[in-house]
Structure formats: structure tokens, C-alpha cells
Design a protein around this motif. Structure first.
Motif, PDB file in Angstrom:
ATOM      1  N   LEU A 118       0.820  -1.206   0.000  1.00 54.12           N
ATOM      2  CA  LEU A 118       0.000   0.000   0.000  1.00 54.12           C
ATOM      3  C   LEU A 118       0.859   1.264   0.000  1.00 54.12           C
ATOM      4  CD1 LEU A 118      -2.938   1.000   0.101  1.00 54.12           C
ATOM      5  CD2 LEU A 118      -2.797   0.870   2.584  1.00 54.12           C
ATOM      6  N   GLY A 119       1.953   1.230   0.751  1.00 58.45           N
ATOM      7  CA  GLY A 119       2.830   2.389   0.776  1.00 58.45           C
ATOM      8  C   GLY A 119       3.712   2.420   2.005  1.00 58.45           C
ATOM      9  N   LEU A 120       4.651   3.345   1.994  1.00 55.63           N
ATOM     10  CA  LEU A 120       5.542   3.578   3.131  1.00 55.63           C
ATOM     11  C   LEU A 120       5.102   4.878   3.771  1.00 55.63           C
ATOM     12  CD1 LEU A 120       8.039   3.023   4.858  1.00 55.63           C
ATOM     13  CD2 LEU A 120       9.400   4.161   3.092  1.00 55.63           C
ATOM     14  N   TYR A 121       4.745   4.812   5.031  1.00 58.04           N
ATOM     15  CA  TYR A 121       4.226   5.958   5.774  1.00 58.04           C
ATOM     16  C   TYR A 121       5.214   6.319   6.879  1.00 58.04           C
ATOM     17  CZ  TYR A 121      -0.169   4.670   3.520  1.00 58.04           C
ATOM     18  OH  TYR A 121      -1.140   4.368   2.604  1.00 58.04           O
ATOM     19  N   THR A 122       5.435   7.595   7.070  1.00 55.62           N
ATOM     20  CA  THR A 122       6.320   8.074   8.129  1.00 55.62           C
ATOM     21  C   THR A 122       5.484   8.796   9.171  1.00 55.62           C
ATOM     22  OG1 THR A 122       8.063   8.393   6.490  1.00 55.62           O
ATOM     23  CG2 THR A 122       8.354   9.484   8.605  1.00 55.62           C
ATOM     24  N   TYR A 123       5.762   8.499  10.435  1.00 56.54           N
ATOM     25  CA  TYR A 123       4.999   9.105  11.525  1.00 56.54           C
ATOM     26  C   TYR A 123       5.911   9.339  12.716  1.00 56.54           C
ATOM     27  CZ  TYR A 123       1.446   9.658  15.165  1.00 56.54           C
ATOM     28  OH  TYR A 123       0.685  10.132  16.191  1.00 56.54           O
ATOM     29  N   LYS A 124       5.922  10.565  13.203  1.00 60.57           N
ATOM     30  CA  LYS A 124       6.653  10.888  14.430  1.00 60.57           C
ATOM     31  C   LYS A 124       5.623  10.966  15.553  1.00 60.57           C
ATOM     32  CE  LYS A 124      10.171  13.819  16.412  1.00 60.57           C
ATOM     33  NZ  LYS A 124      11.155  14.871  16.149  1.00 60.57           N
ATOM     34  N   ALA A 125       5.702  10.025  16.466  1.00 59.04           N
ATOM     35  CA  ALA A 125       4.719   9.926  17.545  1.00 59.04           C
ATOM     36  C   ALA A 125       4.925  11.052  18.553  1.00 59.04           C
ATOM     37  CB  ALA A 125       4.834   8.579  18.234  1.00 59.04           C
ATOM     38  N   PRO A 126       3.901  11.860  18.793  1.00 55.31           N
ATOM     39  CA  PRO A 126       4.055  12.956  19.742  1.00 55.31           C
ATOM     40  C   PRO A 126       4.304  12.471  21.178  1.00 55.31           C
ATOM     41  CG  PRO A 126       1.819  12.913  18.824  1.00 55.31           C
ATOM     42  CD  PRO A 126       2.597  11.841  18.157  1.00 55.31           C
ATOM     43  N   ALA A 127       3.811  11.284  21.509  1.00 55.79           N
ATOM     44  CA  ALA A 127       3.947  10.776  22.882  1.00 55.79           C
ATOM     45  C   ALA A 127       5.397  10.476  23.261  1.00 55.79           C
ATOM     46  CB  ALA A 127       3.091   9.526  23.067  1.00 55.79           C
ATOM     47  N   ASN A 128       6.208  10.003  22.271  1.00 50.76           N
ATOM     48  CA  ASN A 128       7.582   9.617  22.606  1.00 50.76           C
ATOM     49  C   ASN A 128       8.641  10.233  21.689  1.00 50.76           C
ATOM     50  OD1 ASN A 128       7.339   8.131  20.252  1.00 50.76           O
ATOM     51  ND2 ASN A 128       7.111   6.161  21.303  1.00 50.76           N
ATOM     52  N   GLY A 129       8.222  10.956  20.656  1.00 53.77           N
ATOM     53  CA  GLY A 129       9.162  11.599  19.745  1.00 53.77           C
ATOM     54  C   GLY A 129       9.859  10.646  18.787  1.00 53.77           C
ATOM     55  N   ILE A 130       9.446   9.401  18.759  1.00 54.25           N
ATOM     56  CA  ILE A 130      10.075   8.410  17.883  1.00 54.25           C
ATOM     57  C   ILE A 130       9.460   8.491  16.491  1.00 54.25           C
ATOM     58  CG2 ILE A 130      10.355   5.923  17.447  1.00 54.25           C
ATOM     59  CD1 ILE A 130      10.502   5.526  20.478  1.00 54.25           C
ATOM     60  N   THR A 131      10.329   8.407  15.473  1.00 53.46           N
ATOM     61  CA  THR A 131       9.873   8.361  14.092  1.00 53.46           C
ATOM     62  C   THR A 131       9.751   6.904  13.670  1.00 53.46           C
ATOM     63  OG1 THR A 131      10.914  10.472  13.564  1.00 53.46           O
ATOM     64  CG2 THR A 131      10.399   9.014  11.707  1.00 53.46           C
ATOM     65  N   TYR A 132       8.566   6.567  13.167  1.00 54.15           N
ATOM     66  CA  TYR A 132       8.277   5.211  12.709  1.00 54.15           C
ATOM     67  C   TYR A 132       8.152   5.212  11.187  1.00 54.15           C
ATOM     68  CZ  TYR A 132       7.167   4.260  17.572  1.00 54.15           C
ATOM     69  OH  TYR A 132       7.243   4.132  18.938  1.00 54.15           O
ATOM     70  N   TYR A 133       8.771   4.223  10.548  1.00 50.43           N
ATOM     71  CA  TYR A 133       8.624   3.997   9.122  1.00 50.43           C
ATOM     72  C   TYR A 133       7.744   2.761   8.992  1.00 50.43           C
ATOM     73  CZ  TYR A 133      12.169   7.481   8.700  1.00 50.43           C
ATOM     74  OH  TYR A 133      12.851   8.669   8.792  1.00 50.43           O
ATOM     75  N   ARG A 134       6.547   2.981   8.499  1.00 48.13           N
ATOM     76  CA  ARG A 134       5.505   1.947   8.491  1.00 48.13           C
ATOM     77  C   ARG A 134       5.308   1.433   7.071  1.00 48.13           C
ATOM     78  NH1 ARG A 134      -0.762   2.246   8.977  1.00 48.13           N
ATOM     79  NH2 ARG A 134      -1.175   1.049  10.848  1.00 48.13           N
ATOM     80  N   PHE A 135       5.748   0.212   6.822  1.00 45.60           N
ATOM     81  CA  PHE A 135       5.519  -0.453   5.548  1.00 45.60           C
ATOM     82  C   PHE A 135       4.113  -1.043   5.624  1.00 45.60           C
ATOM     83  CE2 PHE A 135      10.063  -0.443   6.156  1.00 45.60           C
ATOM     84  CZ  PHE A 135      10.586  -0.231   4.897  1.00 45.60           C
TER      85      PHE A 135
END
Length: 149
Positions: free
Chosen positions: A68-85
Motif C-alpha cells: 500500500l505504501g511507506l508511511y512516516t509518523y513521528k509519535a508525539p507521545a515519545n518523539g520516535i519516528t516510525y517507518y511503516r511499511f
């Protein structure tokens, strides 16, 4: 400090009634709703991670169908950037009732029901990926080159 990316997988699974497979889980002391998703383990093929996470979190045997795609998200709760395949997949059969630690239940919900969950949806990527799926966005699985497969 060395920055380490967090690579995760997620899968959008729709049933014949137009409902989506959603996981109810505990995260940081909250009960939230997410697609079957999780971290890719060391030396694990990405598509194997999709199958494993879906099975562990829902009890369903899921077969990935499209990327479907590669999504990037920086979680406000912990500041971690996630790369979601993110993938689409088909539920083949429920093989176990036993779910991973922290998982409360697996549900089949309409997109409307998911939207009504409001801030209990784990991240905006849950709804975004379903919307992308409904728009027909998909790529063949062979766009993923994995030395493990």
C-alpha cells in the motif's frame, strides 16, 4: 546519541462485508485501536513480519496481497519516528484465539466505526491507510526486495 529508525509493518484487511480487521490494544497505559502492526525483527523478511504480526495480534492467518505504501509518523507521545511499511492482505482463516501480550481483542469494524473511535485510534495512519486502500492505491509485492526471500 545515535538515531535509530523504527521499521514497522501494518496490514489493511477488509472482509466481504466491508469491515476492517482492527486490533484493540494497550499502549502507554491507554486502550487504543490499530491495524495488525508491529516492528520488523532482526533478520526477518518484511512479508514474514506482516504474517507474524497479524497472527500474533489477531489469531488470523493473513496473506499479504499488495504493498500500500511507506508511511512516516513521528509519535508525539515519545518523539520516535516510525517507518511503516503498509500492506493489504486477505484473511484466510482464524487459527487461534490466543493473542499477544497487550492485545485485548481483534475486531471487524467499518471505516465509519473506526472514525467514531476518535482519539482512541492509535495514529492517524490507521484511517489514512484505509482511505488510501479504498482509493485503489496498491503496488505489487515485488516492489519489495528482501534478501531474506
Amino acid at each position: 546519541m545515535i538515531w535509530t529508525p523504527h521499521a514497522t509493518v501494518a496490514v489493511v484487511v477488509e472482509d466481504e462485508l466491508g469491515r476492517f480487521l482492527i486490533v484493540e490494544e494497550r499502549s502507554s497505559g491507554q486502550i487504543v485501536f490499530n491495524q495488525p502492526a508491529g516492528h520488523i525483527e532482526e533478520d526477518e523478511a518484511i512479508l514474514d513480519a506482516v504474517r507474524r504480526e497479524a497472527l500474533e495480534e489477531t489469531g488470523w492467518d493473513i496473506e499479504p496481497e499488495n504493498f500500500l505504501g511507506l508511511y512516516t509518523y513521528k509519535a508525539p507521545a515519545n518523539g520516535i519516528t516510525y517507518y511503516r511499511f503498509c500492506f493489504t492482505g486477505k484473511a484466510r482463516r482464524r487459527v487461534t484465539e490466543e493473542l499477544d501480550t497487550g492485545i485485548i481483542a481483534a475486531h471487524w469494524l467499518s471505516l465509519e466505526d473506526i472514525r467514531e473511535l476518535g482519539d482512541r485510534v492509535r495514529s492517524p495512519l490507521v484511517i489514512r491507510s484505509i482511505e488510501d486502500y479504498r482509493k485503489g492505491r496498491c503496488y505489487p509485492l515485488d516492489v519489495i526486495t528482501d534478501s531474506q526471500t
